[in-house]
Design an enzyme around this catalytic site. Structure first.
Site, mmCIF file in Angstrom:
data_model
loop_
_atom_site.group_PDB
_atom_site.id
_atom_site.type_symbol
_atom_site.label_atom_id
_atom_site.label_comp_id
_atom_site.label_asym_id
_atom_site.label_seq_id
_atom_site.Cartn_x
_atom_site.Cartn_y
_atom_site.Cartn_z
ATOM 1 N N ASP A 50 35.079 -50.270 -7.264
ATOM 2 C CA ASP A 50 36.383 -49.695 -7.576
ATOM 3 C C ASP A 50 36.247 -48.291 -8.162
ATOM 4 O O ASP A 50 35.324 -48.009 -8.928
ATOM 5 C CB ASP A 50 37.090 -50.613 -8.583
ATOM 6 C CG ASP A 50 38.466 -50.131 -8.964
ATOM 7 O OD1 ASP A 50 39.317 -50.028 -8.071
ATOM 8 O OD2 ASP A 50 38.682 -49.851 -10.161
ATOM 9 N N GLU B 214 35.348 -47.437 -2.853
ATOM 10 C CA GLU B 214 36.712 -46.907 -2.881
ATOM 11 C C GLU B 214 36.596 -45.505 -3.481
ATOM 12 O O GLU B 214 36.648 -45.323 -4.692
ATOM 13 C CB GLU B 214 37.644 -47.777 -3.730
ATOM 14 C CG GLU B 214 39.086 -47.292 -3.668
ATOM 15 C CD GLU B 214 39.867 -47.533 -4.954
ATOM 16 O OE1 GLU B 214 41.079 -47.297 -4.947
ATOM 17 O OE2 GLU B 214 39.277 -47.932 -5.962
#
EC number: 2.4.1.18
Length: 731
Positions: A409, A462
């Site tokens: 993330d 990401e």
């Protein structure tokens, strides 16, 4: 109770022990060889009488004198010259117990472990730190170890000692700041924390950073739990993660995929194994991506503010239950990816924040250590021990739970020091640049380590900037990820689809621009949870037009996406065109599938067929990252908003994909082709199966020797309105 006389020096040490400011309890407590012979000393608050018992014979050998009424006992052992195993028979106000003395055991951490932890190179720090049920010298108990280099004293507290920090002060290993203690009689299921007197003299009570299990929020204690055994690596699952394999990912938030209808409560891990697994298999997805399952205190963070990286959340069950869910996916032939948050953590007082007084896991300077967007703290990637904590966690999930990959993330927030900061709000690196060199080094090391020690596990970034080389190997200057989310394609394609079709011809480049950089990284095309929250509206609601046009637009878009180079990711609810934004507090709107109009069921059937078609046709996936795998045929028909391209596999087999993004049917649209012969329409997003108008080419279309689009052969096709067609060359 008689209290024996004490020297002033002895009394000072005892006072320090009871006040919690004596950092080396093993120098005082336990059995010691003194000038007057063997002596046993014990710290037992509230005890009335204490006897030393020979552990082998069971006989009492000495009555310890009470040297301090607060509970310090000590005496020489008559007629004993050599150390021996012993127990303590303790009389309490209510009863008498025979217990094992934690302070008769030697050091726990091996010298190699100490060195590796200090260097940040311990491959499996979770095997050493935390709580580990063990048997030492025939005594059953638990080994506790925690890193707190700035602490004056650390005690383990729990149900087993009335949460009293005086009772079990730990041994400090000065080599690396780890505190350790074996506590007899403590086993799986018991609650514990670490009571820390920090360098400022404050008493802190912290959960274990390495706890394998934790209480359900709002309770915050760690739970003694055995380290899950390592799981074998499956060759088929490794192959399913490869660049040339079909990868279609279903992103899931376990707490809101489906809930119990009578009380809106979550499904358990095992209930999800019974319901979610067969659904994902039926829908044809190859992978499932679980939004973070680490322990996290706030439901509204969706798991992205974790406080226990090693403990699966108790919202849905135990760690064993989570392993059961992962295993159920594997038995169904579905790989499991886990969202992994390694960039920041919340500042809850019982967590990592200022763990032993000063900043420890986080950067000390708020310009480096505080994330303004999320009100969280940023890991200090400059500390060996912090990098080791995180890298070891990556191996823990893949090795001990069988997770097939990690979606990392917010990578951009990790690798840029100026991320979401204005001038003057960030600290440059050593060379004056904005890159966080320590975080970059951590990501490279972690990706390399996983590749070496858990073959087949993948990492997906990401990463929302144009940082070069995210999916290049570290030896070539990259970060070492296997895949990267294509945020640019996602933004551009959604921006195009939100336009009224009459305006799309003026923004044609939004769908063509992506191919200019499509081979710069190994991309995943993400339609994630981030695109259906915070007022962005659902995918369906973002489509223009009336009901018919909204659904037709979405179907055409999905058809285009599934054929476009790159692996696929779709957030739950998108597969049946949920009409409202995602709400983590409620179930998806499954009732929409029962509506008599059939719009939502049609989209669900399309996504199911797209997945199966995608997996059955190698041209759609085999050469995603090779130039030979894609070829534009119609790239400049702005006026009609038509796009056509060829997808090709390693053997040269071709598929023709053509999309019409206007509500106007094109009855005789000529498209150039490379291979003459019969072409079969294998998928039409306007089919009546998907609640479309059922316009199309009704099976086979034969080529004509008429040049078009710089090719000598062509097909004449009927293009349905707002639709995408897939055609395959017949053998």
């Amino acid at each position: 109770m008689f209290v024996a006389a004490m020297t002033e020096s002895d009394q000072n040490i005892i006072n320090l022990l009871f006040s919690g400011h004596y950092a080396d309890p093993f120098a005082v407590l336990g059995m010691h060889d003194t000038a007057s012979g063997l002596e046993v000393r014990a710290l037992l608050p509230d005890a009335i009488d204490v006897w030393v018992v020979d552990a082998h014979s069971g006989r009492k050998v000495a009555n310890l004198q009470c040297r301090d009424p607060r509970g310090f006992f000590a005496s020489a052992i008559p007629r004993r010259k050599k150390p021996f195993s012993y127990r303590l028979a303790v009389t309490w106000p209510q009863d008498t117990q025979v217990i094992d003395d934690p302070y008769r055991f030697g050091t726990l951490l091996q010298e190699l472990d100490i060195w590796l932890l200090a260097e940040g190179r311990h491959l499996r720090p979770f095997e050493t730190l935390g709580a580990h049920p063990s048997t030492l010298d025939g005594v059953v108990g638990t080994c506790f170890a925690v890193w707190a280099p700035n602490a004056q004293r650390v005690s383990v507290v729990g149900d087993f000692n009335f949460w009293d920090g005086r009772r079990h002060p730990m041994r400090r290993r000065r080599e690396n700041g780890v505190w350790e203690l074996f506590v007899p009689g403590v086993g799986p299921g018991q609650l514990y924390k670490f009571e820390i007197i920090d360098c400022y003299g404050n008493v802190l009570v912290k959960s274990d950073p390495y706890a394998f299990e934790s209480q359900m929020r709002p309770d915050t204690a760690s739970v003694v739990s055995r380290l899950p055994p390592a799981l074998p690596v499956d060759e088929a699952r490794q192959h399913a993660n490869e660049l040339q394999s079909p990868i279609s990912i279903y992103e899931v938030h376990l707490g809101s995929w489906r809930r119990h209808t009578h009380n809106n409560f979550w499904l358990s891990y095992r209930e999800l194994a019974d319901q979610l697994v067969p659904y994902v298999k039926e829908m044809g997805f190859t992978h499932v991506e679980l939004m973070p399952v680490h322990k996290h205190p706030f439901d509204g963070s969706w798991g992205y503010q974790p406080l226990g990286l090693y403990a699966p959340t108790r919202r849905f069950g135990s760690p064993d239950d989570f392993r059961y869910l992962v295993s159920a996916f594997h038995e169904a032939g579905i790989n499991v990816l886990l969202d992994w948050v390694s960039g920041h953590f919340p500042a809850d007082s019982y967590g990592l924040a200022r763990f032993d007084g000063p900043a420890l896991y986080e950067y000390a300077d708020p310009k480096e250590g505080y994330h303004q967007d999320w009100n969280t703290l940023i890991y200090n990637f400059d500390r060996h021990e912090v990098r080791n904590y995180l890298a070891g966690n990556a191996l823990y999930w893949t090795e001990r739970f069988g997770v097939d990959g990690l979606r990392v993330d917010a990578v951009a927030s990790m690798i840029y020091r100026d991320y979401s900061r204005r001038d003057g709000e960030w600290v440059p690196n050593y060379f004056g640049g904005k890159e966080n060199l320590e975080a970059i080094g951590f990501l490279r090391y972690t990706n390399q380590m996983l590749g070496q020690h858990h073959a087949g596990a993948v990492t997906i970034a990401e990463e929302s900037t144009d940082y070069a080389g995210v999916t290049l190997p570290p030896e070539h200057g990259g970060l070492g990820f296997h895949y990267k989310w294509n945020m640019g394609w996602m933004h551009d394609s959604l921006a195009y689809m939100q336009l009224d079709p009459v305006h799309r011809k003026y923004h044609h480049d939004l769908l063509t621009f992506g191919m200019l950089y499509a081979y710069s990284e190994n991309f995943v095309l993400p339609l994630s949870h981030d695109e259906v929250v915070h007022g962005k509206r659902s995918l369906l609601d973002r489509m223009p037009g009336d009901v018919w046009q909204k659904f037709a637009n979405l179907r055409a878009y999905y058809g285009f996406m599934w054929a476009y180079p790159g692996k696929k990711l779709l957030f739950m609810g998108g597969e049946f065109a949920q009409g409202r934004e995602w709400n983590h507090d409620t179930s998806l709107d499954w009732h929409l599938l029962d509506e008599p109009e059939g719009w939502h069921a049609g989209v669900q059937q399309l996504v199911r067929d797209l997945n199966h078609c995608y997996r059955q046709h190698p041209p759609l996936y085999q050469c995603d990252y090779l130039h030979q795998g894609f070829e534009w045929v119609v790239v400049d028909d702005r006026e009609n908003s038509v796009f056509a391209f060829i997808r090709r596999d390693a053997d040269g087999n071709e598929m023709l994909i053509i999309s019409n993004f206007t509500p106007v049917p094109r009855d005789s649209y000529r498209v150039g082709i490379n291979q003459p012969g019969a072409w079969r329409e294998v998928l039409n997003t306007d089919s009546w199966h998907y609640h479309g108008g059922n316009l199309g080419n009704q099976g086979l279309v034969y080529s004509e020797t008429v040049g078009s689009h710089s090719r000598p052969q062509s097909l004449v096709l009927a293009l349905p309105p707002l639709a995408t067609l897939y055609l395959v060359k017949e053998a």
